[in-house]
Design an enzyme around this catalytic site. Structure first.
Site, PDB file in Angstrom:
ATOM      1  N   CYS A   1       0.818  -1.211   0.000  1.00  0.00           N
ATOM      2  CA  CYS A   1       0.000   0.000   0.000  1.00  0.00           C
ATOM      3  C   CYS A   1       0.851   1.261   0.000  1.00  0.00           C
ATOM      4  O   CYS A   1       1.894   1.321   0.633  1.00  0.00           O
ATOM      5  CB  CYS A   1      -0.886   0.028   1.238  1.00  0.00           C
TER       6      CYS A   1
ATOM      7  N   ARG B   1       5.808  -0.024  -5.560  1.00  0.00           N
ATOM      8  CA  ARG B   1       5.651  -0.818  -4.339  1.00  0.00           C
ATOM      9  C   ARG B   1       4.770  -2.037  -4.556  1.00  0.00           C
ATOM     10  O   ARG B   1       4.772  -2.955  -3.746  1.00  0.00           O
ATOM     11  CB  ARG B   1       5.017   0.049  -3.233  1.00  0.00           C
TER      12      ARG B   1
ATOM     13  N   TRP C   1      -2.638  -2.950  -1.645  1.00  0.00           N
ATOM     14  CA  TRP C   1      -2.194  -4.332  -1.864  1.00  0.00           C
ATOM     15  C   TRP C   1      -2.999  -5.160  -0.860  1.00  0.00           C
ATOM     16  O   TRP C   1      -2.800  -5.046   0.349  1.00  0.00           O
ATOM     17  CB  TRP C   1      -0.695  -4.428  -1.596  1.00  0.00           C
TER      18      TRP C   1
ATOM     19  N   ASN D   1      -2.280   2.055   5.503  1.00  0.00           N
ATOM     20  CA  ASN D   1      -1.295   1.032   5.150  1.00  0.00           C
ATOM     21  C   ASN D   1      -0.964   0.291   6.442  1.00  0.00           C
ATOM     22  O   ASN D   1      -0.689   0.924   7.452  1.00  0.00           O
ATOM     23  CB  ASN D   1      -0.045   1.722   4.579  1.00  0.00           C
ATOM     24  N   GLY D   2      -1.021  -1.035   6.419  1.00  0.00           N
ATOM     25  CA  GLY D   2      -0.719  -1.812   7.621  1.00  0.00           C
ATOM     26  C   GLY D   2      -1.850  -2.782   7.906  1.00  0.00           C
ATOM     27  O   GLY D   2      -2.689  -3.042   7.042  1.00  0.00           O
TER      28      GLY D   2
ATOM     29  N   GLU E   1      18.587 -17.622  -5.278  1.00  0.00           N
ATOM     30  CA  GLU E   1      18.155 -16.341  -5.830  1.00  0.00           C
ATOM     31  C   GLU E   1      17.667 -16.514  -7.275  1.00  0.00           C
ATOM     32  O   GLU E   1      16.656 -15.938  -7.682  1.00  0.00           O
ATOM     33  CB  GLU E   1      19.331 -15.346  -5.742  1.00  0.00           C
TER      34      GLU E   1
ATOM     35  N   LYS F   1      13.865 -15.677  -8.572  1.00  0.00           N
ATOM     36  CA  LYS F   1      13.576 -14.767  -9.689  1.00  0.00           C
ATOM     37  C   LYS F   1      12.641 -15.455 -10.691  1.00  0.00           C
ATOM     38  O   LYS F   1      11.707 -14.843 -11.203  1.00  0.00           O
ATOM     39  CB  LYS F   1      14.869 -14.336 -10.421  1.00  0.00           C
TER      40      LYS F   1
ATOM     41  N   GLU G   1       9.166 -15.586  -9.219  1.00  0.00           N
ATOM     42  CA  GLU G   1       8.551 -14.267  -9.059  1.00  0.00           C
ATOM     43  C   GLU G   1       7.997 -13.712 -10.361  1.00  0.00           C
ATOM     44  O   GLU G   1       6.888 -13.182 -10.388  1.00  0.00           O
ATOM     45  CB  GLU G   1       9.609 -13.249  -8.571  1.00  0.00           C
TER      46      GLU G   1
ATOM     47  N   HIS H   1      19.675 -36.891  -2.386  1.00  0.00           N
ATOM     48  CA  HIS H   1      18.956 -37.240  -1.151  1.00  0.00           C
ATOM     49  C   HIS H   1      17.449 -37.012  -1.280  1.00  0.00           C
ATOM     50  O   HIS H   1      16.771 -36.833  -0.279  1.00  0.00           O
ATOM     51  CB  HIS H   1      19.536 -36.460   0.027  1.00  0.00           C
TER      52      HIS H   1
ATOM     53  N   LYS I   1       6.723  -4.564  -3.880  1.00  0.00           N
ATOM     54  CA  LYS I   1       8.151  -4.232  -3.768  1.00  0.00           C
ATOM     55  C   LYS I   1       8.531  -3.978  -2.311  1.00  0.00           C
ATOM     56  O   LYS I   1       9.579  -4.402  -1.849  1.00  0.00           O
ATOM     57  CB  LYS I   1       8.430  -2.971  -4.598  1.00  0.00           C
TER      58      LYS I   1
END
Ligand code: G6P
Length: 605
Positions: A2, A27, A74, A99-100, A478, A482, A485, A501, A600
């Site tokens: 948000c 964001r 969001w 926001n929160g 990483e 990516k 995402e 294993h 973000k």
């Protein structure tokens, strides 16, 4: 996540609110809206599309006003639907953006329902609007103060009352909120970048603060209801980085900016001294007996790579923690710990909470690594290092990651220097290697055409494995992150020795395996791990240093990264992985810079 923008002025603020929302788009969000004061009752426009589409609606309906609040949402509580989008109204009098998360919203809702309030949305935010309304007797400030005392959880809010045309009130606890002042206007925003060009004068609110804004003026109150003066900061902000230039997406642009970002992060550093770190001195480093690295997502991966550097270079024990887990475990802490939160945004709620938890345990030697000056984390720690990535817009972090690694390497080497594990000859060698890195990165990035060819194959699969060993294992993690995402391909990373294993059971020609193969001491072991994949018909795509003896002739696909780059090798190997995810996403036509469901800056826990 948000984003909030608000303004009270003597001119129409709607164009500024929309511009502010555009700058907060990075964001991540799934709906957006604007509300303005208007005699009689407030007006608003909301939608589940992009800010550009909101701007068209606003112009169609001629939404204007000199007092307004705006929001990118969001979704956490309630679907991403227009009726859940902010601003949220209470009885056409109080308008709120938030926001929160208000954790006790259910009990507050029960109280408000008993008072006759009808809920129109599935959001937790609606309790804020009604609670403020229930306390409102013509003074918005006191209503907000009374309401915030009842909240549990994290919030940043901006509010206006339609009965008070020249006033806006903001409050924060746990989520970021900055106030800005102009000559004849005043602003609120989640991030100062939203206000660039409108003011240079900012006040960073502290947890528990409530702020009363009128054109050209503001008064701040702390959580005990005392009027407080928070310092003004003059910040000249540049919107550099906000244009795409010749690139198709911000992510691609940011991948290619890495050589420059690394060079900028290194700046003029010509010695490994504590003064590289803002606020640090020799005593910051001399007393250190352990390093605790805290981070989420990509920043956590940076910590995992760096763990090996701290151990090898500075001979220090290291604990790397996923920030959201760290604070919920009993910790056996060592008072000589240097606590290092790593965060691109410096606002990630989980990392901030983990840092506060460490501080609460008495660990006060804290050093933040971040990419946003004046972010909460950079202000909260004793010392800090600002990476030179510049504004990162793509949700999937790229240049922030590699510059975090540079900062962490500098930290490990400086600790080593102070502790006597890095002699001066070695210091010069490290500094030279760092200076050479941008050129080596350029050479790797020049191999984009080969990556595009790999992507045309890999993008057709729904699963992939990533393998690495040592400091290249977190690089594999990483790479897999990516791919998930932005290309929405399920990918798992394994330390190559672990494959046999369990995961080997999944290897078939349908499971492409991407391998990071530096020319280091573990190469022969890694080659054996690759054989295990080949023997089961697995397709191997290998990012390999020259001199490894790996070539396309052996039935492998190999991309050469140049000569082994020593301890900094992980930085070179992640670049092809970033490009691979990017081109797979292009092939699958996903929304690369704003991938579905992701944000973000994750400002809720
Ligand atoms: C979000 C982003 C990731 C990022 C993580 C941590 O999940 O989508 O790209 O790595 O947050 O963010 P930070 O700003 O703390 O580095």
């Amino acid at each position: 996540m948000c984003g909030i923008v608000g303004a009270v002025s003597q001119r129409n603020v709607v164009p500024m609110l929309i511009e502010g929302l555009r700058r907060l788009e990075y964001r991540g969000y799934d709906s957006c809206g604007v509300a303005v004061h208007r005699a009689g009752m407030p007006r608003r426009a909301r939608c589940t599309a992009r800010v550009n589409s909101l701007a068209r609606t606003i112009s169609d309906i001629h939404l204007e006003g000199s007092l307004g609040i705006a929001h990118t949402r969001w979704a956490t509580h309630g679907a991403p639907a227009t009726e859940n989008a902010h601003p949220i109204f209470s009885r056409d009098l109080i308008a709120i953006v938030h926001n929160g998360i208000i954790e006790n919203h259910e009990s507050l809702k029960a109280i408000l329902t008993a008072q006759g309030y009808e809920f129109q949305t599935e959001t937790d935010t609606e309790v804020i609007a009604h609670l403020v309304h229930s306390f409102y007797d013509g003074d918005l400030l006191s209503a907000v103060i009374r309401a915030t005392r009842m909240f549990r959880g994290a919030y940043a809010i901006a509010a206006f009352s339609n009965d008070e045309p020249g006033r806006m009130v903001g409050a924060r606890d746990g989520s970021s909120l900055v106030a800005g002042i102009g000559e004849t206007e005043a602003f609120l925003a989640s991030d100062a970048i939203a206000l660039a060009g409108y003011t240079n004068r900012f006040i960073f609110l502290e947890d528990g603060d409530v702020v009363d804004l009128t054109p050209g003026n503001l008064i701040t109150w702390d959580r005990n209801g005392r009027s407080v003066k928070r310092p003004d900061r003059m910040i000249a902000q540049s919107l550099e980085g906000a244009s795409l230039g010749s690139f198709s997406h911000y992510m691609q642009k940011e991948i290619f900016e890495q050589p420059l970002a690394i060079a900028r992060t290194l700046g003029e550093i010509d010695a490994l001294t504590p003064s590289i770190f803002n606020g640090a001195d020799r005593s910051t480093f001399e007393s250190v007996g352990k390093v605790l690295l805290l981070g989420c997502g990509t920043s956590h991966h940076a910590g995992l790579v760096a763990q090996q550097w701290f151990e090898t270079i500075a001979r220090l024990p290291v604990q790397v923690e996923i920030a959201s887990e760290f604070r919920y475990r009993d910790q056996c802490h060592d008072p000589r710990t240097l606590v290092v939160p790593v965060s691109q945004s410096g606002e990630t709620a989980d990392t901030l909470a983990a840092l506060k938890y460490a501080q609460m345990m008495g660990l006060d030697n804290t050093l933040a690594i971040g990419n946003v000056a004046n972010s909460a984390m950079m202000r909260t720690t004793r010392s800090a290092f600002l990476t030179g990535a510049g504004m990162e817009i793509g949700v999937a972090s790229t240049k922030a990651f590699t510059t975090q690694l540079i900062a962490l390497f500098l930290l490990a080497a400086t600790l080593g220097r102070v502790r006597g594990t890095v002699p001066s000859q070695q210091e010069s060698a490290y500094l030279q290697q760092l200076q050479d890195l941008p050129i080596a990165c350029r050479a790797v990035l020049a191999q984009e055409p080969q990556i595009i060819a790999w992507a045309s194959e890999i993008s057709q699969h729904e699963n992939a494995f990533y393998l690495g060993r040592g400091a290249h294992y977190p690089i594999a993690m990483e790479g897999a992150l990516k791919l998930k995402e932005i290309a929405y391909i399920h990918a798992e990373a394994y330390a190559a020795g672990e494959l046999k294993h369990g995961p080997l059971a999944l290897v078939t020609p349908e499971m492409p395996t991407i391998v990071s193969a530096p020319n280091d001491a573990l190469l022969d072991k890694l080659k054996s791990n690759m054989q295990e994949v080949r023997a089961r018909g697995g397709q191997l795509f290998v990012i390999a240093d020259s001199g490894t003896g790996l070539s396309c002739a052996n039935g492998l696909r190999v991309l050469e990264t140049g000569a082994y780059f020593g301890l900094l090798s992980p930085i070179l190997h992640v670049l092809p992985m970033q490009l691979l995810a990017y081109h797979c996403a292009c092939a699958r036509q996903t929304d690369i810079d704003k991938p579905r469901n992701l944000a973000k800056s994750v400002t809720v826990e």
